[in-house]
Design an enzyme around this catalytic site. Structure first.
Site, short mmCIF file in Angstrom:
data_model
loop_
_atom_site.label_atom_id
_atom_site.label_comp_id
_atom_site.label_asym_id
_atom_site.label_seq_id
_atom_site.Cartn_x
_atom_site.Cartn_y
_atom_site.Cartn_z
N ASP A 265 37.73 39.07 46.24
CA ASP A 265 38.76 38.18 46.77
C ASP A 265 38.18 37.19 47.77
OD1 ASP A 265 41.84 37.80 47.06
OD2 ASP A 265 41.08 37.85 49.11
N GLU A 307 37.49 36.02 42.31
CA GLU A 307 38.78 35.43 42.64
C GLU A 307 38.46 34.07 43.26
OE1 GLU A 307 42.30 34.32 45.02
OE2 GLU A 307 40.35 34.87 45.84
#
Length: 632
Positions: A265, A307
């Site tokens: 992320d 991500e």
């Protein structure tokens, strides 16, 4: 199976010989003269990981090494959910394995599981402890049990790992506030605004509404700390090799608990460079390559998903370009496909989509797209101004049109969505909403207009078919298989009230699942049955192996999306009508590759290609392959 220490030593040496040079080179390009000592630390981490790795996971390592394209198989299907909203707890997941398996899921992404801070936590992405699970969901032992249960069903567990920041309550941050210099060096802390102001000249704001700026004053630190996202999320300092080792140990611990895909992320933000927007900087790719090489040695069954919700021209770099080619992430979100699909659906025009996607550089054949209609996040309009100008569109005006259309403000819009994070300076207005509500089903059901309901179901089904046919791992967000609508009660929870993205994160409707068989003609049942059918067809279609590229063709009608996928056994042509009108296209499109007949996979019929044109009903989908491909 590896059991003896001698076997482990042999495996370690073989893998180190394969990936050690990649690891060392990438680290040297970031850390310079600190590299030799760092490499020794990394070797110790991967050795310990391999020694502690459970026997069944070592066996999985060997299986994945023998089939390195496991993630690219046409049978791969992803499902994305929040654990509590899907099943209450981690143990609750075990009670729904039959549902997931029956749907065809082979990849389960459980949204943020690791222990976040109390109170506001950015949907779980403000992690206070990477080595424990959110207390209301379970424990790390529960995570391992769920991973094992999924693995026995052929389902890979996907977990988020936030690389860019930690919660200010994390141990590293607490020790930094306590004055420990080692941990102050884990962050970027400045005594006054001199350096932050210099950085701010080129930094965008991620959450301008409720988290303006990129730095936060902390009294205990007696300094300004870098906080890209929220004041309670402190960016970590990846220029410090201690931070690299900390995250490698975290990754290895998750892999040894059975996590097979790590969603990295906010990876685009991890390197800071004065005078830039501090996104997608070259050291990001060096660090990703080094982490991947280390994990290939310690736990090769585990792969990385980037991500990287970045501009189209930056996205491909997360698979690796140049010297990094094929050495970074194994999977990345095709956010441009997602945004372009919504754009084409609103405008009934695939021209921009075709131009933008055909200009994408080819990804490495070993890499895989994650294809999706929507995710847990808002929809940002990733429309490149240069692409828009090339097809005669003003990019800013088109983005404004899309926000108006999907918020329902545009005249005769079928969509019901909410504007998220409107930025008056840039004009950026993102959109929240479920697939079904954005595709028109919410409005149609309210009006009880059967024709409108049919059109909305057609849009949902067509969008699902595109992400299943494009090539990659189609990612189904929880509830979209049931055409669940916006949940306007999200504000009843004070923790969610200020973030309207919770409108498209409803609690799973298990009553609706039970009712599917009782009312097969309902919109929900039709959406569910179609998705299952498309996934079944997809599973048996070799042309949908993710190692092959998709090409977008121009057939002279801007309402029709045509995707060609080339494969050694023969090409596949996919036709999608992105409008509510009946359209006809020249049959020569199919006659050229197939001759006088072809197999249409979704209806399982052989088609006569002699007529001059082929007709598509509103939002209709056709998948063609050569007739002989399936008759041998």
């Amino acid at each position: 199976m590896l059991t003896a220490m001698g076997d482990i030593d042999d495996v370690l040496e073989l893998r180190w010989n394969r990936y050690g040079d990649e690891l060392t080179t990438a680290l040297r390009n970031v850390y310079g003269d600190k590299t030799d000592a760092l490499v020794e630390r990394v070797r110790g981490i991967v050795t310990k990981t391999l020694e502690e790795r459970p026997a069944d996971l070592r066996r999985l390592d060997e299986a994945r090494l023998l089939r390195p394209d496991w993630l690219q198989q046409p049978g791969m299907t992803g499902y994305v959910c929040y654990t509590d909203r899907f099943a209450g707890t981690l143990n609750g997941i075990l009670g729904h394995l039959d549902y997931l398996h029956d749907l065809g899921v082979t990849y389960l992404h459980l949204m943020p599981l690791l222990q976040p801070r109390e109170g506001a936590n950015d949907g779980g992405y403000a992690v206070a402890d990477y080595r424990s699970i959110r207390s209301d969901l379970g424990t790390m032992d529960d995570l391992a049990e769920v991973a094992k249960g999924l693995r026995e069903r052929g389902i890979s567990l996907v977990v988020d790992l936030v690389l860019n920041h930690v919660a200010k309550e994390h141990e590293w941050a607490r020790r930094a506030r306590a004055g420990e210099q080692k941990y102050r060096d884990y962050f970027m802390i400045y005594p006054d605004r001199t350096v932050p102001d210099q950085y701010e000249q080129t930094l965008p704001e991620v959450f301008p509404d409720f988290a303006p700026g990129n730095f936060t004053w902390d009294e205990e630190l007696a300094g300004w700390v870098w906080t890209t996202f929220n004041d309670y999320q402190w960016d970590v300092n990846w220029a410090n090799p201690d931070v690299f080792c900390e995250y490698l140990e975290i990754i290895c611990n998750l892999a040894n608990h059975g996590v097979e895909v790590l969603r990295l992320d906010a990876i685009a933000f991890i390197w800071k460079q004065m005078g830039t927007d501090c996104q997608n900087e070259p050291p990001v790719h060096e660090l990703a390559e080094a982490l991947r090489a280390a994990v290939r040695i310690a736990a090769p069954a585990a792969v990385f998903k980037a991500e990287a919700i970045v501009g189209p021209r930056d996205l491909i770099a997360y698979f690796g370009q140049g010297r990094h080619y094929g050495k970074l992430s194994d999977l990345a979100y095709h956010n441009s496909l997602m945004a372009q699909l919504w754009s084409a659906l609103a405008s009934r025009d695939v021209t921009l989509l075709r131009y933008a996607l055909e200009r994408f550089p080819a990804k490495p054949p070993t890499a895989t797209w994650g294809t999706y209609v929507r995710c847990h996040d808002d929809i940002g309009w990733a429309v490149d101004d240069r692409d828009a100008a090339a097809v005669g569109i003003n990019g800013a005006e088109h983005r404004r049109f899309l926000s108006d259309f999907y918020s329902g403000e545009f005249p005769k819009s079928f969509a019901r969505g909410l504007v998220f994070q409107a930025n008056p300076v840039t004009g950026d207005r993102r959109i929240s909403g479920t697939l079904a509500s954005l595709a028109g089903l919410e409005l149609a059901l309210e009006s009880k207009d059967q024709e409108a309901i049919d059109l909305a179901v057609g849009r949902i089904n067509m969008l699902h078919a595109v992400i299943c046919g494009f090539g990659g791992v189609p990612l189904i967000y929880m509830g979209d298989e049931l055409a669940m609508l916006n949940d306007y009660h999200y504000g009843d929870d004070p923790a969610h009230a200020e973030d309207n993205r919770w409108v498209h994160r409803p609690v799973m409707d298990w009553d609706a699942v039970a009712a599917l068989a009782e009312n097969p003609d309902s919109a929900q049942a039709r959406v569910n049955a179609w998705l299952r059918h498309v996934l079944d067809v997809r599973r048996a279609t070799p042309q949908l192996h993710a190692g092959y590229e998709s090409h977008i063709l121009d057939v002279g009608d801007r309402r029709v999306l045509v995707i060609r996928r080339d494969h050694p056994i023969g090409p596949m042509y996919q036709l999608y009508n992105l409008s509510e009108h009946r359209v006809s296209i020249p049959m020569g499109l199919l006659r050229t590759p197939y001759g006088s007949r072809a197999k249409e996979l979704l209806d399982d019929v052989t088609w006569d290609l002699d007529p001059a044109t082929l007709s598509l009903e509103p939002y209709q989908v056709r998948w063609f392959v050569a007739a002989e491909d399936l008759e041998e």
